[in-house]
Design a protein around this motif. Structure first.
Motif, PDB file in Angstrom:
ATOM      1  N   ASP A  76     -36.115   5.585  47.480  1.00 52.26           N
ATOM      2  CA  ASP A  76     -36.818   5.674  48.711  1.00 52.26           C
ATOM      3  C   ASP A  76     -36.770   4.469  49.676  1.00 52.26           C
ATOM      4  O   ASP A  76     -35.977   4.603  50.768  1.00 52.26           O
ATOM      5  N   THR A  77     -37.423   3.429  49.180  1.00 50.08           N
ATOM      6  CA  THR A  77     -37.753   2.529  50.113  1.00 50.08           C
ATOM      7  C   THR A  77     -36.226   1.573  50.535  1.00 50.08           C
ATOM      8  O   THR A  77     -35.876   1.440  51.524  1.00 50.08           O
ATOM      9  N   LEU A  78     -35.787   1.197  49.312  1.00 58.32           N
ATOM     10  CA  LEU A  78     -34.592   0.391  49.545  1.00 58.32           C
ATOM     11  C   LEU A  78     -33.556   1.440  50.078  1.00 58.32           C
ATOM     12  O   LEU A  78     -32.610   0.710  51.086  1.00 58.32           O
ATOM     13  N   ALA A  79     -33.278   2.581  49.758  1.00 58.03           N
ATOM     14  CA  ALA A  79     -32.171   3.409  50.363  1.00 58.03           C
ATOM     15  C   ALA A  79     -32.436   3.518  52.049  1.00 58.03           C
ATOM     16  O   ALA A  79     -31.435   3.712  52.840  1.00 58.03           O
ATOM     17  N   ALA A  80     -33.792   3.708  52.162  1.00 57.28           N
ATOM     18  CA  ALA A  80     -33.938   3.895  53.826  1.00 57.28           C
ATOM     19  C   ALA A  80     -33.743   2.805  54.449  1.00 57.28           C
ATOM     20  O   ALA A  80     -33.205   2.788  55.553  1.00 57.28           O
ATOM     21  N   LEU A  81     -33.831   1.472  53.989  1.00 58.67           N
ATOM     22  CA  LEU A  81     -33.607   0.199  54.536  1.00 58.67           C
ATOM     23  C   LEU A  81     -31.952   0.098  54.710  1.00 58.67           C
ATOM     24  O   LEU A  81     -31.469  -0.209  55.804  1.00 58.67           O
ATOM     25  N   ALA A  82     -31.229   0.673  53.553  1.00 57.41           N
ATOM     26  CA  ALA A  82     -29.817   0.565  53.424  1.00 57.41           C
ATOM     27  C   ALA A  82     -29.210   1.656  54.655  1.00 57.41           C
ATOM     28  O   ALA A  82     -28.284   1.127  55.349  1.00 57.41           O
ATOM     29  N   PHE A  83     -29.725   2.573  54.556  1.00 51.32           N
ATOM     30  CA  PHE A  83     -28.927   3.840  55.659  1.00 51.32           C
ATOM     31  C   PHE A  83     -29.482   3.562  57.148  1.00 51.32           C
ATOM     32  O   PHE A  83     -28.984   4.196  57.912  1.00 51.32           O
ATOM     33  N   GLY A  84     -30.759   3.109  57.074  1.00 49.95           N
ATOM     34  CA  GLY A  84     -31.371   2.891  58.596  1.00 49.95           C
ATOM     35  C   GLY A  84     -30.609   2.134  59.572  1.00 49.95           C
ATOM     36  O   GLY A  84     -30.946   2.343  60.679  1.00 49.95           O
ATOM     37  N   LEU A 106     -28.923  -6.535  46.615  1.00 49.47           N
ATOM     38  CA  LEU A 106     -30.314  -6.849  45.815  1.00 49.47           C
ATOM     39  C   LEU A 106     -30.756  -5.995  44.602  1.00 49.47           C
ATOM     40  O   LEU A 106     -31.086  -6.232  43.701  1.00 49.47           O
ATOM     41  N   ILE A 107     -30.241  -4.713  44.954  1.00 49.13           N
ATOM     42  CA  ILE A 107     -30.378  -3.540  43.834  1.00 49.13           C
ATOM     43  C   ILE A 107     -29.436  -4.058  42.708  1.00 49.13           C
ATOM     44  O   ILE A 107     -30.185  -4.122  41.373  1.00 49.13           O
ATOM     45  N   VAL A 108     -28.401  -4.394  42.804  1.00 45.26           N
ATOM     46  CA  VAL A 108     -27.523  -5.093  41.440  1.00 45.26           C
ATOM     47  C   VAL A 108     -28.280  -6.249  41.101  1.00 45.26           C
ATOM     48  O   VAL A 108     -28.032  -6.338  39.989  1.00 45.26           O
ATOM     49  N   VAL A 109     -28.496  -7.181  41.945  1.00 48.41           N
ATOM     50  CA  VAL A 109     -28.884  -8.405  41.303  1.00 48.41           C
ATOM     51  C   VAL A 109     -30.082  -8.038  40.539  1.00 48.41           C
ATOM     52  O   VAL A 109     -30.416  -8.605  39.330  1.00 48.41           O
ATOM     53  N   VAL A 110     -31.154  -7.494  40.883  1.00 46.12           N
ATOM     54  CA  VAL A 110     -32.409  -7.154  40.304  1.00 46.12           C
ATOM     55  C   VAL A 110     -32.340  -6.363  38.984  1.00 46.12           C
ATOM     56  O   VAL A 110     -32.630  -6.606  37.948  1.00 46.12           O
TER      57      VAL A 110
END
Length: 884
Positions: free
Chosen positions: A719-727, A831-835
């Motif tokens: 949700d949140t991170l994907a919205a930031l990525a595609f926004g 960020l997703i990969v590192v976390v």
């Protein structure tokens, strides 16, 4: 009346005593309030109740304490991040709108007239008010007269007359007396007239300030996109609820039946341990709730907010201010656009370039018009206008009035004639009548008239010669031929005449008039408009130019700008349009390219007829009379140089009055729509695969491969991170090659369905291979309950989603297509990969992650990466069948 206004020192003194005209902004919902509201979400409440029960069981020794801690951290983190994103973007959105929407007023300061921000007005300022202006503060008239619309304050649509306050008048009434004919109030609109107002009340103390909270509570209206997303969300929610319940049932079946090897005695023993049963039921409910939370697309509203805020800032840099978000969503679906000419298709920098007298003598500059004729021309220019001169030398400019009046006034400023006369009455320019007039008294007692040649020339029997003597006007035919020649060069003309009789009421003088001459005004086509119009037309949008110009001038501009290209293209005048029935107009609407000598009513009619044909109609406008059409259109483009009333009626404000900016608004509308579609592909791929995995695994006798904490992390990624990525996806010019979307078109296209189906099935299939085959298990170290393999599976699931983000963001085979223009995408994926790497190595019991070694990482990455070639094959097949 000579008005000097305040000095700089007086402005500072007034500001210190009374304050300036700023209004206290309504406080939006704060961060903590939003966070509290988000914790009030039914899903979060259920999770919190389940968490409390889990904590109780932890104290009773039935569950591990770290499970409760992990769930609590995940819930707080997910809620906090989404709240922060929503709060941050709402604030950014409002700040951008406030800065770009700032109004400027024409104010007398230090003996000169200048433009000042509405916030900087102070008590005592003298403000010039003209037709279409929104009154910026409460005050009284000190010069002139107005008719104003106060309906925004008192609900009364009838125009109120306002006049100068007599010197002996004592104001003993309350400040909210809207019937007081000497007072004007902030928020009301000037319908007609020209006056100077002295400010007496500013900011929150004004009437508008006192009732601002009521005025700002506008009803939200759902856009077509929101309606489509609402239907999509409803369908997905049903899938999520069904899936959640089915998974809870499957989970309990696995715990009660499968886990006890289908042995009735073991099942009976299990059921007798009520604490174990309740604990498993709580876990089943929590799992069902988590699945529902993940399946329900609560990220869609956040996605819209993010993509809107991110694109609004880019659009503002391109001189496009979004007032209502519905406008930019709808702009991407336009079928037909009715556009003004002046300042939109043309440069809007009108320049008076020639003067022709009644004997058809042409003068290429004002300095060459001398003698008595020059005197009458100066009278006509300076005393029959709403524009005023500001500044001197290089800083000389005309402000107020409309663009034509400003151009004519600057033309006359080249010669400074001594004119001792005063206006005593006026008739304001009206787009229906196409003329204005002023009666003057002093050295000259005349009525000055200006307007369209066809409204003036027929009334003229005399004209002035070079010395200012009246002679018979017998060259009308030659003058009309000259006007036609100028029109062929895209030069339109304004005729000037005088009458010895005075204005009576709103009626022009009777009898015959004397012609002064005509001024030719040129407005060149913007070079960038030609390209922008072509792009808009190639995007499937029909462009219709609506102008008050005569037909010849309109045709010349339309051909040069590329609006008129073939013999099938129709050029109509307002009179010709009026003679046609609605059905006739509908029948030929697709061929109409130009409407000349247009009236405001023509615009509203064309918008209505286009909408009756189920077309998405756009309209540009800048005047008070354009407001009905701007409101009626599916998306109204108000010009930044236009009246405040027009801006209020529009959905989008084009700050530079440039057609290219309209083209960019359409492009951004399509970009937002495409970005949301990319997000939906990414989200639904995870949704479908997660529900399938969580449902099938318990039926096959396996524990759910993703723990509740892990699923909450997946939900945050989705949700949140994907919205930031595609926004932050860039506005690509190729979007303008797409056809406009139909109103009833499903937001999920065939391309999207194949992408979601392929991605989710492949993820599910690989998950089964990962969890059930000895081959994959052999690459992982032995451990209790296959803990290393399960760590690998969790990491694989996150990685395959991250790789699929590259598939979702473009329909091209080149996955890196324009990826450098979306810097946020790289940051979010990284960020997703590192976390995830950190969680895999250091998550421990809380996250059910116990670290991976080299070969295990290879298996995880290789298997996750396979979703890219699989989707590339899908894209290649669709491209080969022409169904991309």
């Amino acid at each position: 009346m000579k008005i000097t206004g305040l000095t700089d020192a007086q402005v500072e003194e007034s500001k210190a005593k009374y304050g300036d005209n700023r209004m206290t902004e309504q406080q939006g919902e704060g961060f903590w309030s939003k966070l509290k509201d988000n914790f009030g979400d039914p899903m979060i409440k259920i999770l919190c109740v389940a968490l409390v029960i889990n904590v109780v069981f932890a104290f009773l020794g039935q569950t591990e304490w770290y499970e409760s801690l992990g769930i609590a951290i995940a819930v707080v983190l997910a809620t906090f991040v989404s709240t922060y994103s929503e709060y941050n973007n709402e604030n950014a959105f409002q700040k951008l709108q406030e800065e770009a929407s700032r109004i400027y007023c024409k104010v007398y300061r230090n003996g000169k007239i200048t433009e000042v921000s509405i916030n900087d007005l102070v008590v005592g300022d003298c403000v010039l008010l003209q037709t279409g202006d929104k009154i910026p503060a409460d005050g009284v008239l000190v010069d002139g007269a107005l008719k104003v619309d106060q309906s925004v304050l008192n609900g009364e649509s009838k125009e109120a007359s306002k006049e100068v306050m007599p010197g002996n008048y004592k104001d003993e009434d309350a400040s909210m007396d809207f019937l007081n004919k000497y007072k004007v109030f902030r928020g009301s609109v000037v319908c007609s007239g020209n006056a100077v107002m002295k400010v007496v009340t500013v900011g929150d103390k004004s009437v508008y300030g006192q009732i601002a909270s009521e005025l700002q509570n506008e009803e939200d209206r759902d856009s077509p996109l929101k309606v489509k997303l609402g239907k999509l969300a409803d369908s997905i929610s049903k899938f999520g609820y069904f899936g959640g319940i089915a998974i809870a049932v499957a989970f309990m079946f696995q715990r009660v039946v499968v886990h006890n090897n289908f042995d009735m005695s073991l099942i009976a023993a299990y059921c007798s341990n009520w604490m174990a049963v309740v604990n498993d039921l709580v876990e089943a409910v929590m799992l069902a709730v988590i699945i529902i939370v993940m399946a329900v697309p609560e990220g869609l509203p956040l996605m819209i907010a993010l993509v809107s805020a991110l694109n609004m800032k880019k659009m503002l840099n391109d001189n496009v201010l979004v007032r209502k978000i519905v406008g930019i969503e709808t702009a991407g679906s336009l079928n037909i656009l009715f556009s003004d000419k002046t300042g939109t298709i043309t440069k809007g920098q009108l320049e008076a370039v020639t003067f022709v007298d009644g004997q058809v003598n042409e003068y290429d500059s004002r300095e060459k018009v001398t003698g008595g004729l020059g005197k009458f021309l100066s009278l006509s220019i300076f005393l029959n206008t709403d524009a005023v001169i500001s500044g001197e030398g290089k800083d000389l400019k005309a402000i107020g009035g409309n663009a034509t009046e400003r151009a004519v006034l600057l033309y006359g400023a080249a010669v400074s004639d001594c004119l001792d006369a005063t206006k005593v009455s006026t008739i304001q320019f009206n787009s229906a009548n196409k003329y204005s007039a002023s009666t003057i008294k002093g050295d000259y007692n005349l009525t000055l008239i200006k307007g369209a040649p066809e409204k003036i020339l027929d009334r003229c029997t005399m004209c002035y010669d070079k010395d200012g003597n009246r002679i018979p006007f017998d060259q009308k035919k030659k003058l009309e031929e000259k006007i036609n020649q100028l029109a062929g060069r895209a030069i339109r003309v304004l005729a000037f005449a005088v009458s010895d009789q005075f204005i009576e009421g709103d009626q022009l003088p009777e009898g015959q008039w004397t012609l002064v001459g005509v001024i030719g005004i040129r407005d060149e086509v913007r070079p960038e408009s030609i390209t922008a119009i072509r792009d808009v037309q190639e995007a499937g949008v029909q462009v219709v130019m609506i102008t008050g110009d005569r037909k010849d001038t309109a045709v010349a501009i339309a051909k040069e700008s590329g609006i008129v290209k073939s013999e099938e293209d129709l050029i109509l005048t307002s009179d010709e349009l009026a003679k046609m029935s609605d059905d006739q107009v509908k029948e030929c609407l697709k061929h109409i390219r130009v409407v000349a000598r247009a009236l405001p009513s023509d615009k509203s009619r064309l918008v209505r007829l286009a909408q009756e044909l189920d077309l998405v109609a756009g309209m540009t406008g800048d005047g008070v009379n354009d407001s009905p059409a701007l409101k009626k259109a599916d998306v109204g483009f108000a010009m930044g140089g236009g009246t405040e009333v027009a801006k209020e009626a529009g959905d989008i404000v084009i700050l530079d009055d440039n057609f290219q900016s309209i083209q960019k608004a359409i492009l951004y509308g399509r970009t937002i729509f495409n970005s949301i579609r990319k997000f939906i592909i990414f989200q639904l791929t995870i949704n479908v695969s997660a529900v399938m995995i969580s449902f099938v695994c318990p039926l096959l006798g396996m524990e759910n491969p993703l723990s509740i904490v892990q699923i909450l992390w997946v939900n945050l990624v989705m949700d949140t991170l994907a919205a930031l990525a595609f926004g932050g996806e860039p506005a690509l010019q190729r979007f303008m090659k797409e056809r406009p979307k139909r109103r009833d078109e499903n937001i999920i296209s065939r391309y999207m369905r194949t992408s979601i189906l392929t991605g989710s099935l492949w993820t599910f299939a690989l998950s089964m291979v990962f969890l059930m085959t000895p081959l994959v298990d052999s690459y992982f170290r032995d451990g209790e309950n296959h803990k290393y393999m399960m760590t690998g599976y969790f990491t694989f699931y996150i990685f395959i989603a991250a790789f699929n983000a590259f598939n979702a963001r473009t329909d091209r085979l080149n996955l890196f297509d324009n990826i450098g223009k979306n810097h946020g995408f790289w940051k979010v994926i990284l960020l997703i990969v590192v976390v995830q790497v950190i969680m895999a190595d250091f998550g421990g019991d809380i996250l059910r992650c116990y670290g991976l070694v080299g070969k295990e990482w290879v298996v995880v990455v290789v298997l996750a990466f396979t979703i890219i070639p699989v989707d590339l094959i899908r894209k290649a097949v669709l491209k080969g069948t022409g169904e991309e």
